[in-house]
Design an enzyme around this catalytic site. Structure first.
Site, PDB file in Angstrom:
ATOM      1  N   LYS A  13      14.323 -23.054  86.988  1.00 51.76           N
ATOM      2  CA  LYS A  13      14.684 -23.603  88.305  1.00 51.76           C
ATOM      3  C   LYS A  13      15.765 -22.773  88.983  1.00 51.76           C
ATOM      4  CE  LYS A  13      15.967 -27.795  87.218  1.00 51.76           C
ATOM      5  NZ  LYS A  13      15.740 -27.755  85.763  1.00 51.76           N
ATOM      6  N   ARG A  88      17.845 -36.523  89.739  1.00 53.18           N
ATOM      7  CA  ARG A  88      17.328 -36.483  88.375  1.00 53.18           C
ATOM      8  C   ARG A  88      16.982 -37.862  87.855  1.00 53.18           C
ATOM      9  NH1 ARG A  88      19.944 -31.264  86.657  1.00 53.18           N
ATOM     10  NH2 ARG A  88      19.538 -30.910  84.470  1.00 53.18           N
ATOM     11  N   ARG A 127      18.402 -18.177  75.574  1.00 55.01           N
ATOM     12  CA  ARG A 127      19.009 -17.960  76.899  1.00 55.01           C
ATOM     13  C   ARG A 127      20.505 -17.710  76.761  1.00 55.01           C
ATOM     14  NH1 ARG A 127      18.352 -22.056  81.949  1.00 55.01           N
ATOM     15  NH2 ARG A 127      19.677 -23.500  80.805  1.00 55.01           N
ATOM     16  N   ARG A 160      25.206 -21.439  76.540  1.00 52.09           N
ATOM     17  CA  ARG A 160      25.678 -22.728  77.038  1.00 52.09           C
ATOM     18  C   ARG A 160      25.625 -23.745  75.905  1.00 52.09           C
ATOM     19  NH1 ARG A 160      22.362 -23.878  82.544  1.00 52.09           N
ATOM     20  NH2 ARG A 160      22.351 -25.945  81.587  1.00 52.09           N
ATOM     21  N   ARG A 171      18.056 -33.287  76.134  1.00 50.45           N
ATOM     22  CA  ARG A 171      17.811 -33.039  77.567  1.00 50.45           C
ATOM     23  C   ARG A 171      16.328 -33.274  77.905  1.00 50.45           C
ATOM     24  NH1 ARG A 171      19.961 -27.189  78.364  1.00 50.45           N
ATOM     25  NH2 ARG A 171      19.698 -27.469  80.585  1.00 50.45           N
TER      26      ARG A 171
HETATM   27  P1  AMP Z   1      21.446 -27.932  84.826  1.00 52.39           P
HETATM   28  O1  AMP Z   1      22.147 -26.639  84.974  1.00 52.39           O
HETATM   29  O2  AMP Z   1      20.761 -28.381  86.083  1.00 52.39           O
HETATM   30  O3  AMP Z   1      20.524 -27.983  83.641  1.00 52.39           O
HETATM   31  O4  AMP Z   1      22.574 -29.043  84.560  1.00 52.39           O
HETATM   32  C1  AMP Z   1      23.431 -28.961  83.443  1.00 52.39           C
HETATM   33  C2  AMP Z   1      24.032 -30.319  83.152  1.00 52.39           C
HETATM   34  O5  AMP Z   1      24.800 -30.765  84.286  1.00 52.39           O
HETATM   35  C3  AMP Z   1      23.042 -31.441  82.891  1.00 52.39           C
HETATM   36  O6  AMP Z   1      22.554 -31.465  81.560  1.00 52.39           O
HETATM   37  C4  AMP Z   1      23.890 -32.667  83.231  1.00 52.39           C
HETATM   38  O7  AMP Z   1      24.817 -32.947  82.196  1.00 52.39           O
HETATM   39  C5  AMP Z   1      24.680 -32.160  84.431  1.00 52.39           C
HETATM   40  N1  AMP Z   1      23.918 -32.428  85.680  1.00 52.39           N
HETATM   41  C6  AMP Z   1      23.375 -31.518  86.531  1.00 52.39           C
HETATM   42  N2  AMP Z   1      22.742 -32.121  87.544  1.00 52.39           N
HETATM   43  C7  AMP Z   1      22.892 -33.455  87.332  1.00 52.39           C
HETATM   44  C8  AMP Z   1      22.458 -34.610  88.008  1.00 52.39           C
HETATM   45  N3  AMP Z   1      21.701 -34.546  89.128  1.00 52.39           N
HETATM   46  N4  AMP Z   1      22.808 -35.823  87.500  1.00 52.39           N
HETATM   47  C9  AMP Z   1      23.555 -35.926  86.401  1.00 52.39           C
HETATM   48  N5  AMP Z   1      23.976 -34.872  85.680  1.00 52.39           N
HETATM   49  C10 AMP Z   1      23.657 -33.656  86.148  1.00 52.39           C
END
Ligand code: AMP
Length: 213
Positions: A13, A88, A127, A160, A171
């Site tokens: 993404k 989400r 990654r 990460r 996740r």
């Molecule tokens: P991502 O980089 O989009 O995978 O986001 C990394 C982490 O940030 C996720 O696993 C959540 O802990 C937090 N996060 C990102 N976007 C959201 C969201 N819309 N709602 C809640 N937590 C979020």
């Protein structure tokens, strides 16, 4: 173009969002990136988010929704935006709908990147993310020129916390339980387009642009 990009962790993404945002000349709004930037800078928001992020859990809606509301208050979204990683869950989708009604900015499309779990695990376990610019590479499939160093900004690459195996499993579970229902919702109101997230980055971007029309 007002667009949401949705897909499981590891679908690419972030990479596709930055290409699509450049193509459509719209800001790329990634809630994950905003949280990571806050974490890095040690802000209050970062402190609130860290334990959830490290465990692969969603940051509470009260925190996330406020942050997005605030971001969508910026003038740069007047010509469109690309939301990456938000909404989400159902509550976030409802809050977003309300914000967009108030701002008279209806969505044009929700683009879903499709990929199966086996491929996700392969991608995420290798990654590596740049501490400097946040761009990711892969120890096997997208090797940096110098191991451990970002090609783009020479920052240090790290894994990460939430790309570690146990966290990835959590996740994926959360994605299936909480995020997939909103995809069905966007499909029912005719906004959903989906494409395969397999293949070369440039090829997937082309596929996305073709799907978006
Ligand atoms: P991502 O980089 O989009 O995978 O986001 C990394 C982490 O940030 C996720 O696993 C959540 O802990 C937090 N996060 C990102 N976007 C959201 C969201 N819309 N709602 C809640 N937590 C979020």
């Amino acid at each position: 173009m007002r667009l949401i990009l949705v897909g499981p962790p590891g679908a690419g993404k972030g990479t596709q969002a930055s290409h699509l945002a450049a193509h459509y000349k719209i800001p790329h709004i990634s809630t994950g990136d905003i949280f990571r930037a806050n974490l890095k800078n040690g802000t209050e928001l970062g402190k609130k988010a860290q334990s959830f992020m490290d465990r692969g859990e969603l940051v509470p809606d009260s925190v996330t929704n406020e942050m997005v509301k605030d971001r969508l208050g910026n003038n740069d979204v007047a010509g469109g935006f690309l939301l990456d990683g938000f909404p989400r869950n159902t509550n976030q989708a409802q809050v977003l709908a309300q914000i967009l009604i108030e701002k008279k900015m209806p969505l044009d499309a929700v683009l879903e990147l499709k990929i199966d779990n086996a491929e996700i695990i392969k991608r995420l376990s290798g990654r590596r993310t740049c501490q400097g610019c946040g761009v990711s590479s892969h120890v096997e499939f997208e090797k940096p020129k110098v191991a451990g160093v970002c090609d783009k900004c020479q920052g240090q690459l790290y894994q990460r916390e939430d790309d570690k195996e146990e966290v990835v499993a959590r996740r994926l579970e959360i994605y299936a339980q909480q995020t997939e229902p909103i995809i069905s919702f966007y499909n029912s109101i005719g906004l959903l387009k989906n494409i395969s997230a397999l293949g070369e980055v440039a090829e997937i971007t082309k596929r996305a642009i073709a799907a978006l029309g």
